[in-house]
Design a protein around this motif. Structure first.
Motif, short mmCIF file in Angstrom:
data_model
loop_
_atom_site.label_atom_id
_atom_site.label_comp_id
_atom_site.label_asym_id
_atom_site.label_seq_id
_atom_site.Cartn_x
_atom_site.Cartn_y
_atom_site.Cartn_z
N ASP A 152 41.28 51.13 44.41
CA ASP A 152 42.62 50.75 43.99
C ASP A 152 42.78 50.76 42.47
O ASP A 152 43.84 50.42 41.96
CB ASP A 152 42.97 49.35 44.53
CG ASP A 152 41.97 48.29 44.08
OD1 ASP A 152 40.99 48.65 43.41
OD2 ASP A 152 42.18 47.11 44.41
N THR A 153 41.73 51.16 41.76
CA THR A 153 41.81 51.30 40.31
C THR A 153 42.23 52.72 39.96
O THR A 153 41.71 53.68 40.51
CB THR A 153 40.44 50.99 39.66
OG1 THR A 153 40.05 49.66 39.99
CG2 THR A 153 40.51 51.13 38.15
N SER A 205 40.14 54.32 33.02
CA SER A 205 40.44 53.51 34.22
C SER A 205 41.49 52.47 33.86
O SER A 205 41.43 51.85 32.79
CB SER A 205 39.17 52.83 34.75
OG SER A 205 38.66 51.91 33.82
N LYS A 208 43.84 49.14 35.48
CA LYS A 208 43.98 48.15 36.54
C LYS A 208 45.19 47.29 36.25
O LYS A 208 45.35 46.77 35.14
CB LYS A 208 42.72 47.27 36.60
CG LYS A 208 42.70 46.28 37.77
CD LYS A 208 42.49 46.98 39.08
CE LYS A 208 42.34 46.01 40.22
NZ LYS A 208 42.15 46.67 41.52
N VAL A 254 46.58 41.80 40.21
CA VAL A 254 45.35 41.02 40.40
C VAL A 254 45.62 39.53 40.25
O VAL A 254 45.15 38.70 41.04
CB VAL A 254 44.27 41.49 39.41
CG1 VAL A 254 43.03 40.62 39.53
CG2 VAL A 254 43.90 42.95 39.65
#
Length: 422
Positions: A120-121, A193, A195, A200
């Protein structure tokens, strides 16, 4: 003739002998013989050229196979010559080795690509100028298939920042950023990357609240249940003695304890709902039909429903989504109860490959400090509110991988916005 070496020797010997014979015929003025020797030499040269062409054709066929990535072909020797056959066998073995190596590399490529697409990153490979070379599915959903990194992310990369904020996305998004510089075939790439911190934090916050509520309700209910039972028992026993004033007072006190304990038990039971939300069972929902059903539930001419006439479905749990929209529309009605010209609009449309829903009213609105806390469990501005309605809406929305936000101004109204991936 199939033997390459033998054929070559015969052809060369024939050319030499005919050349000598032709030269002798010329010295003897035997022109017919000289012409015949010359003609035969030309024929032998043509035959020699064809022999060489057959060998060249084998090489060209191998080269074409390599150019077209058709490495399953085998090389066939044009002559029954041991050296030529060994050469063809070696070339076929080389083709098989290359084919096997490419298959292994392709399998590894597919494995790592599928692996990166499952996380999911967001993972992106790009050039130093921000041009994107490759990205996984999570990055496609986040950046909407762009060919360049957004300026906010590129600027954060150059400044070595750990967090970047996308200001021009459908909803302001804060991204945790990590980047590594790599060299491949003399070219420099950035392995980036990303996120979504907001997602979160929402999941962590939701889980923390659920654990807290689960513990609190468990302890409170364990304490209240025996109190209710004991109060009912003592109340029944006190009914046998109704003459004394003390007995009447005790009976009244026990009834109050029982009533308040049951009320507290019901109050706690409401909060337990936040810990019992089932995982959504998503189905294809036609938004037009969904709005039609909602309209039947709210026979209020002040409420309008609008949605695009599109066959594209909305994947969601219908029951849970009805609960969310009913809560939001009821809140809008309560906010507009003192406004004689109240209007409530429920609108749906597709933007940036997402379903976007807005519930807008022109009611009393909210202060900024209220909008910041409106989705927290236990928080309410209503005198008789429980503080779980909007918290429940948020949890259901997050379980659907969506987002819910609110904008509001006092005396001007509020807009709740829900976004869900398609």
């Amino acid at each position: 003739m199939r033997n390459y070496a033998f054929s070559l020797i015969i052809h060369v010997a024939g050319i030499v002998m005919l050349a000598v014979g032709g030269a002798f015929a010329v010295t003897q003025n035997l022109w017919f013989c000289a012409t015949a020797c010359g003609t035969i030499i030309i024929g032998i040269c043509i035959s020699l050229y064809r022999i060489q062409s057959r060998q060249t054709a084998m090489m060209q066929r191998i080269v074409e196979c390599m150019k077209n990535n058709d490495l399953s072909q085998l090389a066939h020797a044009p002559f029954k010559d041991r050296n030529m056959q060994q050469l063809a066998a070696d070339m076929s073995a080389a083709l098989r080795n290359i084919h096997s190596h490419l298959d292994e590399e392709e399998a590894k490529h597919q494995y790592y690509e599928n692996l990166l697409n499952q996380v999911d990153t967001a993972v992106i490979v790009c050039y130093p100028n921000g041009q994107i070379d490759w990205m996984n599915k999570a990055a496609l959903q986040m950046l909407d298939n762009r060919n360049r990194l957004p300026e906010e992310i590129l600027s954060a990369l150059k400044n070595k920042q750990a967090v970047a904020q996308l200001l021009h996305s459908p909803a302001p998004t804060e991204l945790a950023l990590s980047a590594t510089q790599i060299q491949i075939k003399g070219k420099t790439y950035w392995l980036v990357s990303l996120k979504n911190i907001h997602t979160v934090v929402e999941h962590t916050e939701m889980e923390a609240w659920r654990k807290l509520i689960r513990v609190l309700t468990h302890e409170i209910m364990n304490s209240i249940t025996p109190i209710i039972s004991l109060a009912e028992t003592l109340s029944e026993r006190s009914e046998s003695d109704t003459d004394t004033y003390a007995s009447k007072q005790m009976k009244q006190g026990l009834q109050i304890i029982r009533r308040r304990s049951k009320s507290l038990l019901e109050f706690v039971e409401n909060y337990r709902k936040l810990t019992r939300i089932a995982p959504p069972i998503k189905t294809d929902i036609q938004v037009k039909d969904f709005f039609k059903d909602l309209k039947q539930l709210f026979a209020d001419p002040r409420i309008t429903f609008n949605c695009p006439n599109t066959p594209l479905p909305w994947k969601a749990d219908r029951g849970q989504m009805e609960q969310v929209f009913i809560n939001l529309i009821k809140n809008a009605q309560e906010a507009c109860q003192d406004n004689p010209s109240a209007l409530i609009s429920v609108y749906a449309h597709i933007a940036d490959k997402q379903w976007k829903f807005t519930i807008t009213d022109n009611g009393e609105g909210m202060l900024p400090e209220v909008t910041e806390r409106i989705f927290l469990p236990f928080f309410t501005t209503k005198p008789e509110g429980s503080g779980i309605g909007l918290a429940l809406c948020k949890q259901i929305t997050v379980l659907h991988s969506g987002q819910i936000t609110v904008t509001s101004e006092p005396d001007k109204g509020s807009t709740f916005t829900l976004t869900f991936p398609m």
